[in-house]
Design an enzyme around this catalytic site. Structure first.
Site, PDB file in Angstrom:
ATOM      1  N   HIS A 206       0.832  -1.187   0.000  1.00 46.27           N
ATOM      2  CA  HIS A 206       0.000   0.000   0.000  1.00 46.27           C
ATOM      3  C   HIS A 206       0.871   1.243   0.000  1.00 46.27           C
ATOM      4  O   HIS A 206       2.084   1.165   0.222  1.00 46.27           O
ATOM      5  CB  HIS A 206      -0.901   0.029   1.244  1.00 46.27           C
ATOM      6  CG  HIS A 206      -0.138   0.164   2.534  1.00 46.27           C
ATOM      7  ND1 HIS A 206       0.594  -0.875   3.077  1.00 46.27           N
ATOM      8  CD2 HIS A 206       0.045   1.223   3.371  1.00 46.27           C
ATOM      9  CE1 HIS A 206       1.174  -0.468   4.195  1.00 46.27           C
ATOM     10  NE2 HIS A 206       0.857   0.795   4.391  1.00 46.27           N
ATOM     11  N   ARG A 273       7.657  -8.577  15.747  1.00 45.94           N
ATOM     12  CA  ARG A 273       8.020  -7.263  15.219  1.00 45.94           C
ATOM     13  C   ARG A 273       7.046  -6.223  15.756  1.00 45.94           C
ATOM     14  O   ARG A 273       5.834  -6.384  15.651  1.00 45.94           O
ATOM     15  CB  ARG A 273       7.996  -7.252  13.689  1.00 45.94           C
ATOM     16  CG  ARG A 273       8.511  -5.945  13.074  1.00 45.94           C
ATOM     17  CD  ARG A 273       8.560  -6.035  11.546  1.00 45.94           C
ATOM     18  NE  ARG A 273       9.282  -4.915  10.976  1.00 45.94           N
ATOM     19  CZ  ARG A 273       8.713  -3.749  10.628  1.00 45.94           C
ATOM     20  NH1 ARG A 273       7.419  -3.574  10.810  1.00 45.94           N
ATOM     21  NH2 ARG A 273       9.444  -2.777  10.113  1.00 45.94           N
TER      22      ARG A 273
END
Length: 334
Positions: A206, A273
């Site tokens: 995106h 993460r």
């Protein structure tokens, strides 16, 4: 931690492992020292070529970074029912798997927060545990990162030789600035070990619709950007630096001179993460159009004028990978 069933895992997107250039691309990613006098021109060049760069000597206190990451880790380690309670007003609050309202999913959980002080959003959100400490850490971090982002935008104005110098940064400093802040958590995914040669999408490809995005993550890899030729390359993590993304709005304001970078995140098989993203948006009623001080004589605008509110509403109706700007591009000769 997010726990997904095997059927849910199968419904997520997988992509075959990419073949990256043999050279060490880390050296190819622009690294901008904000203290250097040539930073202005280096930033402009990076925005034109990549729409993406890394900044060092950024001035954001390490204490603010580590404290907020600690609070984020504590939140994401809470039992799922506790996290699910933090959903007071869509699209803000806690979410997992679903990204937006149009069918995009990923191996992710997140907190999406509005940073506009006029909305006093934090008073409507109670974070389990020490909510006051959490919000203190968020406010310290966002304030410092916003200041750094404004410095970068002032440097862009200098590098482009346009005025006034705060022509871009004023939009983030405005008390009605529609900036948002994301805390993303990509849990480790042991099931990846059974998916030989394939990567699990944490956050699909995106571009960011805002003016500028400031990204910081822990020392776990996963972020990738797309180059002009469509090649995807990995961005090695650096927990002490920040990465800057050009957003769609800045692409329009520079009449296409800068490119809004397409990016995505892969999940890791073994390591968690955590990323923290400040997305600097203008006030909702701000008109977005190429800057008159930048346009050369006879140059035509590539885009129709629109307000940030109009673009934001349009963006929310699209899928992650859609080209949101196509609805606002001018036809040749229009």
């Amino acid at each position: 931690m997010v726990v997904l069933s095997q059927p849910a895992l199968e419904n997520l997107s997988h992509i075959s492992t990419c073949k990256f250039p043999s050279t060490n691309f880390y050296e190819g990613i622009p690294v901008i020292d904000l203290f250097k006098p040539e930073a202005n021109t280096e930033i402009v060049k990076a925005c034109q070529e990549f729409g993406f760069f890394k900044v060092i000597n950024h001035g954001v206190p390490l204490e603010f970074i580590t404290k907020l990451e600690g609070e984020a880790v504590k939140f994401f380690n809470l039992p799922q029912p506790e996290k699910e309670k933090v959903r007071p007003a869509k699209p803000f609050g806690y979410g997992n798997k679903r990204i937006g309202q149009n069918g995009d999913v990923g191996w992710i959980e997140y907190l999406l927060l509005n940073t506009n002080p006029e909305l006093v959003y934090e008073k409507a959100v109670t974070i389990p545990g020490d909510s006051e400490l959490f919000w203190s850490c968020v406010n310290d971090y966002v304030s410092a990162v916003r200041s750094m982002a404004c410095d970068v935008l002032d440097m862009i104005a200098d590098g482009l030789k346009i005025g006034p110098r705060n022509v871009l940064s004023r939009l983030l400093r405005d008390e009605k600035s529609d900036a948002v802040f994301r805390l993303n958590h990509y849990p480790p995914c042991p099931e990846l070990q059974a998916l030989s040669g394939r990567n699990l999408i944490g956050f699909g490809e995106h571009t960011d619709p805002q003016i500028i995005s400031v990204v910081r993550s822990n020392n776990t890899s996963g972020l990738q950007i797309s180059l002009k030729d469509g090649t995807w390359v990995s961005v090695p993590p650096d927990q002490y630096s920040f990465f800057i993304n050009v957003g769609d709005s800045l692409q329009v304001m520079t009449n296409g001179r800068f490119r809004s970078v397409k990016h995505r995140v892969f999940a890791d098989g073994l390591k968690s993460r955590v990323s923290m993203i400040y997305l600097g948006g203008p006030p909702l009623d701000e008109k977005i159009a190429p800057l008159s001080s930048l346009m050369e004589e006879g140059e035509e605008s590539l885009y129709k004028e629109f307000t940030w509110c109009e673009y934001k509403k349009s963006a929310y109706k699209t899928r992650l990978g859609d080209n949101r700007l196509k609805f606002f591009e001018k036809s040749v000769g229009q």
